[in-house]
Motif scaffolding. Structure first.
Motif, short mmCIF file in Angstrom:
data_model
loop_
_atom_site.label_atom_id
_atom_site.label_comp_id
_atom_site.label_asym_id
_atom_site.label_seq_id
_atom_site.Cartn_x
_atom_site.Cartn_y
_atom_site.Cartn_z
N LEU A 60 18.19 -41.65 160.70
CA LEU A 60 16.97 -41.09 160.13
C LEU A 60 17.16 -39.75 159.42
CD1 LEU A 60 14.76 -41.95 163.21
CD2 LEU A 60 14.54 -42.98 160.95
N LEU A 63 17.59 -40.23 153.68
CA LEU A 63 16.41 -40.92 153.15
C LEU A 63 16.79 -42.31 152.65
CD1 LEU A 63 14.57 -38.08 151.23
CD2 LEU A 63 14.23 -38.87 153.57
N LEU A 65 14.66 -46.24 151.76
CA LEU A 65 13.48 -47.10 151.82
C LEU A 65 13.66 -48.20 152.86
CD1 LEU A 65 12.59 -47.49 148.02
CD2 LEU A 65 11.31 -46.23 149.78
N THR A 67 15.36 -47.96 155.65
CA THR A 67 15.14 -47.35 156.97
C THR A 67 13.66 -47.15 157.22
OG1 THR A 67 17.29 -46.24 156.91
CG2 THR A 67 15.64 -45.34 158.40
N SER A 68 12.93 -46.67 156.17
CA SER A 68 11.49 -46.48 156.35
C SER A 68 10.79 -47.77 156.71
CB SER A 68 10.79 -45.95 155.13
OG SER A 68 11.42 -45.49 154.24
N PHE A 72 8.79 -48.59 160.08
CA PHE A 72 7.41 -49.05 159.97
C PHE A 72 7.19 -50.30 160.83
CE2 PHE A 72 4.29 -51.88 158.01
CZ PHE A 72 3.17 -51.06 157.92
N TYR A 93 9.79 -39.32 157.87
CA TYR A 93 9.53 -40.74 158.11
C TYR A 93 8.31 -40.94 159.01
CZ TYR A 93 14.14 -42.27 156.33
OH TYR A 93 15.22 -42.57 155.55
N ILE A 97 4.57 -42.56 157.97
CA ILE A 97 4.26 -43.89 158.52
C ILE A 97 3.07 -43.83 159.46
CG2 ILE A 97 5.16 -45.76 159.96
CD1 ILE A 97 7.94 -45.13 158.79
#
Length: 272
Positions: A60, A63, A65, A67-68, A72, A93, A97
């Motif tokens: 984490l 950055l 997408l 991982t996000s 989520f 993050y 979220i």
């Protein structure tokens, strides 16, 4: 029983992981079910698992997408009552979220540093933090100095922020079966038995001021030649250049016989 979901960036030894470990260790299990999402990159991963809590492994601090989206999905599946984020990457993050999932979020700043950043980077950093503060139900700082530096955030006030100092398990420290001679031995400093020893426990990164410490120490030993310095702490890969600057300064100031860098240690408290 309520569910709390902690989001952290690393399990490499340091103040942040130890802070989180002590926090999780003391949370009332009759009131809270604990889950943590962090990176399996250090020994604190096993320490978290030793508490019998559910752990998710995600990187984490970079950055991504992908991982996000993974985070989520995890948060949507777990449906926690409260999210507690720690540090910059996890805070970015987790707080964004949480706004999509409508979950309350607390954020702990493990250091609020921006003064030494290049002006454009500094502006961007503060703009992002101002935005994220709108999504944050409560901000926690580990010192008043840190909170004072963060007053540059427009949406931070006394109602949505608190100072909670890092705790020390003084009973554990007091009962450690260790002597000065034993500490000198495990730190490879037995030849310093008759010396006055200074010490610091810190990650080797710019915000910790190790270069400033060494500069001051090089002046101090000219007046007090029997001083010695032990530095306990390693460095993340992104701060390797800073570590090399530290080593270069030690060589330049002829401090090799006066300074020892021990790196990350599991026996830090014993040496202290």
């Amino acid at each position: 029983m309520k569910k709390i979901f902690h989001i952290s960036g690393t399990t490499i030894p340091g103040g942040g992981p130890e802070h989180i470990f002590q926090l999780l260790k003391r949370l009332n299990r009759n009131e809270w079910k604990i889950i943590i999402c962090t990176s399996k990159d250090g020994p604190y991963w096993e320490k978290f698992n030793s508490l019998g809590i559910k752990a998710y492994n995600l990187a984490l601090r970079i950055l991504s997408l992908k991982t996000s989206f993974k985070l989520f999905l995890i948060l949507r599946k777990e449906k926690p009552d409260l999210i507690h984020t720690h540090g910059k990457g996890p805070g970015l993050y987790g707080r964004i979220i949480s706004s999509f999932l409508n979950i309350p979020v607390i954020h702990t700043f493990h250091g609020f540093h921006y003064e030494d950043l290049p002006i454009v980077t500094r502006w961007f950093h503060l703009a992002v933090e101002n935005l994220l503060s709108l999504f944050t139900d409560h901000h926690i700082f580990v010192s008043f100095g840190e909170k004072n530096r963060a007053r540059v955030l427009k949406f931070l006030d006394e109602e949505n922020s608190s100072v909670i100092h890092n705790g020390i398990d003084h009973e554990y420290i007091r009962n450690l079966p260790v002597t000065r001679n034993a500490a000198l031995k495990i730190s490879d400093s037995e030849n310093w038995k008759s010396k006055k020893i200074l010490g610091t426990i810190a990650r080797l990164s710019p915000e910790k001021g190790i270069l400033c410490l060494l500069t001051a120490f090089s002046k101090a030993i000219k007046k007090t030649p029997d001083l010695r310095l032990i530095i306990i702490g390693g460095y993340p890969e992104e701060h390797k250049d800073y570590y090399l600057r530290v080593k270069n300064l030690i060589d330049k100031e002829n401090l090799t016989d006066y300074v020892r860098i021990l790196g990350y240690r599991q026996d830090t408290v014993k040496i202290l």
